[in-house]
Design a protein around this motif. Structure first.
Motif, PDB file in Angstrom:
ATOM      1  N   MET A   1       0.848  -1.177   0.000  1.00  0.00           N
ATOM      2  CA  MET A   1       0.000   0.000   0.000  1.00  0.00           C
ATOM      3  C   MET A   1       0.893   1.240   0.000  1.00  0.00           C
ATOM      4  N   THR A   2       0.531   2.180  -0.831  1.00  0.00           N
ATOM      5  CA  THR A   2       1.233   3.458  -0.866  1.00  0.00           C
ATOM      6  C   THR A   2       0.234   4.565  -0.564  1.00  0.00           C
ATOM      7  N   THR A   3       0.573   5.406   0.400  1.00  0.00           N
ATOM      8  CA  THR A   3      -0.269   6.546   0.735  1.00  0.00           C
ATOM      9  C   THR A   3       0.399   7.794   0.197  1.00  0.00           C
ATOM     10  N   ILE A   4      -0.310   8.469  -0.691  1.00  0.00           N
ATOM     11  CA  ILE A   4       0.202   9.671  -1.333  1.00  0.00           C
ATOM     12  C   ILE A   4      -0.677  10.838  -0.937  1.00  0.00           C
ATOM     13  N   ALA A   5      -0.059  11.861  -0.377  1.00  0.00           N
ATOM     14  CA  ALA A   5      -0.779  13.088  -0.039  1.00  0.00           C
ATOM     15  C   ALA A   5      -0.528  14.116  -1.126  1.00  0.00           C
ATOM     16  N   VAL A   6      -1.330  15.164  -1.124  1.00  0.00           N
ATOM     17  CA  VAL A   6      -1.194  16.209  -2.141  1.00  0.00           C
ATOM     18  C   VAL A   6      -1.151  17.580  -1.483  1.00  0.00           C
ATOM     19  N   THR A   7      -0.377  18.440  -2.093  1.00  0.00           N
ATOM     20  CA  THR A   7      -0.416  19.868  -1.824  1.00  0.00           C
ATOM     21  C   THR A   7      -0.340  20.540  -3.181  1.00  0.00           C
ATOM     22  N   GLY A   8      -0.913  21.717  -3.301  1.00  0.00           N
ATOM     23  CA  GLY A   8      -0.843  22.366  -4.609  1.00  0.00           C
ATOM     24  C   GLY A   8      -1.600  23.669  -4.647  1.00  0.00           C
ATOM     25  N   ALA A 122       3.180  17.367  -5.260  1.00  0.00           N
ATOM     26  CA  ALA A 122       3.073  18.822  -5.155  1.00  0.00           C
ATOM     27  C   ALA A 122       2.794  19.404  -6.532  1.00  0.00           C
ATOM     28  N   VAL A 123       1.600  19.951  -6.702  1.00  0.00           N
ATOM     29  CA  VAL A 123       1.277  20.683  -7.928  1.00  0.00           C
ATOM     30  C   VAL A 123       1.753  22.101  -7.651  1.00  0.00           C
ATOM     31  N   TRP A 124       2.998  22.338  -8.076  1.00  0.00           N
ATOM     32  CA  TRP A 124       3.755  23.486  -7.581  1.00  0.00           C
ATOM     33  C   TRP A 124       4.615  24.086  -8.678  1.00  0.00           C
ATOM     34  N   ASN A 125       4.601  25.407  -8.733  1.00  0.00           N
ATOM     35  CA  ASN A 125       5.360  26.121  -9.759  1.00  0.00           C
ATOM     36  C   ASN A 125       6.830  26.303  -9.396  1.00  0.00           C
ATOM     37  N   GLY A 126       7.245  25.823  -8.256  1.00  0.00           N
ATOM     38  CA  GLY A 126       8.644  25.866  -7.869  1.00  0.00           C
ATOM     39  C   GLY A 126       9.099  27.143  -7.186  1.00  0.00           C
ATOM     40  N   GLU A 127       8.177  28.081  -6.992  1.00  0.00           N
ATOM     41  CA  GLU A 127       8.564  29.325  -6.326  1.00  0.00           C
ATOM     42  C   GLU A 127       8.868  29.059  -4.857  1.00  0.00           C
ATOM     43  N   PRO A 128       9.785  29.840  -4.262  1.00  0.00           N
ATOM     44  CA  PRO A 128      10.226  29.572  -2.896  1.00  0.00           C
ATOM     45  C   PRO A 128       9.122  29.760  -1.861  1.00  0.00           C
ATOM     46  N   PRO A 129       9.311  29.138  -0.691  1.00  0.00           N
ATOM     47  CA  PRO A 129       8.327  29.258   0.386  1.00  0.00           C
ATOM     48  C   PRO A 129       8.194  30.693   0.889  1.00  0.00           C
ATOM     49  N   THR A 130       6.997  31.005   1.356  1.00  0.00           N
ATOM     50  CA  THR A 130       6.727  32.330   1.914  1.00  0.00           C
ATOM     51  C   THR A 130       6.660  32.297   3.430  1.00  0.00           C
ATOM     52  N   GLY A 131       6.634  31.089   3.989  1.00  0.00           N
ATOM     53  CA  GLY A 131       6.486  30.965   5.431  1.00  0.00           C
ATOM     54  C   GLY A 131       5.054  31.136   5.891  1.00  0.00           C
ATOM     55  N   LYS A 132       4.104  31.101   4.953  1.00  0.00           N
ATOM     56  CA  LYS A 132       2.692  31.304   5.281  1.00  0.00           C
ATOM     57  C   LYS A 132       1.869  30.017   5.173  1.00  0.00           C
ATOM     58  N   GLY A 133       2.559  28.884   5.078  1.00  0.00           N
ATOM     59  CA  GLY A 133       1.841  27.612   5.046  1.00  0.00           C
ATOM     60  C   GLY A 133       1.353  27.194   3.675  1.00  0.00           C
ATOM     61  N   VAL A 149       9.069  13.698  -2.649  1.00  0.00           N
ATOM     62  CA  VAL A 149       8.143  14.654  -3.247  1.00  0.00           C
ATOM     63  C   VAL A 149       8.190  14.526  -4.768  1.00  0.00           C
ATOM     64  N   ASP A 150       7.019  14.354  -5.368  1.00  0.00           N
ATOM     65  CA  ASP A 150       6.879  14.362  -6.824  1.00  0.00           C
ATOM     66  C   ASP A 150       6.256  15.689  -7.209  1.00  0.00           C
ATOM     67  N   VAL A 151       7.021  16.518  -7.925  1.00  0.00           N
ATOM     68  CA  VAL A 151       6.505  17.817  -8.354  1.00  0.00           C
ATOM     69  C   VAL A 151       5.813  17.647  -9.701  1.00  0.00           C
ATOM     70  N   VAL A 152       4.602  18.164  -9.794  1.00  0.00           N
ATOM     71  CA  VAL A 152       3.810  18.140 -11.024  1.00  0.00           C
ATOM     72  C   VAL A 152       3.586  19.582 -11.442  1.00  0.00           C
ATOM     73  N   TRP A 153       4.148  19.959 -12.571  1.00  0.00           N
ATOM     74  CA  TRP A 153       3.921  21.297 -13.133  1.00  0.00           C
ATOM     75  C   TRP A 153       4.186  21.199 -14.635  1.00  0.00           C
ATOM     76  N   PRO A 154       3.219  20.663 -15.383  1.00  0.00           N
ATOM     77  CA  PRO A 154       3.424  20.447 -16.819  1.00  0.00           C
ATOM     78  C   PRO A 154       3.691  21.752 -17.567  1.00  0.00           C
ATOM     79  N   VAL A 155       4.407  21.632 -18.652  1.00  0.00           N
ATOM     80  CA  VAL A 155       4.648  22.785 -19.516  1.00  0.00           C
ATOM     81  C   VAL A 155       3.321  23.390 -19.913  1.00  0.00           C
TER      82      VAL A 155
END
Length: 161
Positions: A1-8, A122-133, A149-155
């Motif tokens: 079993m693999t548990t995958i969480a998401v942020t984005g 992480a559906v993430w554009n790669g910009e740095p953290p802001t410290g705001k969660g 972490v698997d980053v997803v940000w298609p062209v």
């Protein structure tokens, strides 16, 4: 079993939605031989796209709701129907012990996501953290905890505004 969480990011452009949906489906197909559990706060945008992809892949969805008033106060009318469908389809729904949706509630929800995760998408554009969660902060927390972490940000993917 693999548990995958998401942020984005929540604010994907309309043209980005099919790109991200396809990328998430491809990523989850790689786990087709394993029992898939997806953990999501099902917010508009990335979280809900991931949740839909988990269900489409035959996985089990775990929904984490940041506060007792989240549905009433934070879910906009254009997202309410999908939000409700995802809650209904979830194998487990966890409502955080916060009365009001605020930064503390979101941080608690993110902590639960990471506690449960074997991996983070992480559906993430790669910009740095802001410290705001935000997304980048969750990625940093996952990496600090040793969670892959698997980053997803298609062209062609972009944020609105």
């Amino acid at each position: 079993m693999t548990t995958i969480a998401v942020t984005g990011h929540m604010d994907l452009t309309e043209d980005s939605v099919p790109l991200v949906r396809q990328a998430l489906e491809q990523l989850l197909k790689q786990r087709a031989d394993d029992t898939l559990v997806g953990v999501s706060c099902i917010a508009k945008g990335s979280d809900s796209l991931f949740a839909e992809a988990v269900l489409a892949a035959g996985g089990r969805l775990v929904v984490v709701i940041p506060s007792r008033d989240y549905r009433e106060k934070k879910v906009k009318p254009d997202h309410a129907s999908l939000f409700d469908r995802l809650v209904e389809a979830a194998g487990e729904v966890l409502v955080m012990d916060h009365e009001t949706a605020n930064r503390q509630a979101y941080e608690t929800a993110n902590a639960v996501l990471l506690e449960r995760a074997d991996r983070l998408v992480a559906v993430w554009n790669g910009e740095p953290p802001t410290g705001k969660g935000g997304t980048a902060d969750v990625v940093t927390e996952a990496r600090d905890a040793g969670i892959p972490v698997d980053v997803v940000w298609p062209v062609g993917t972009a944020r609105a505004g």
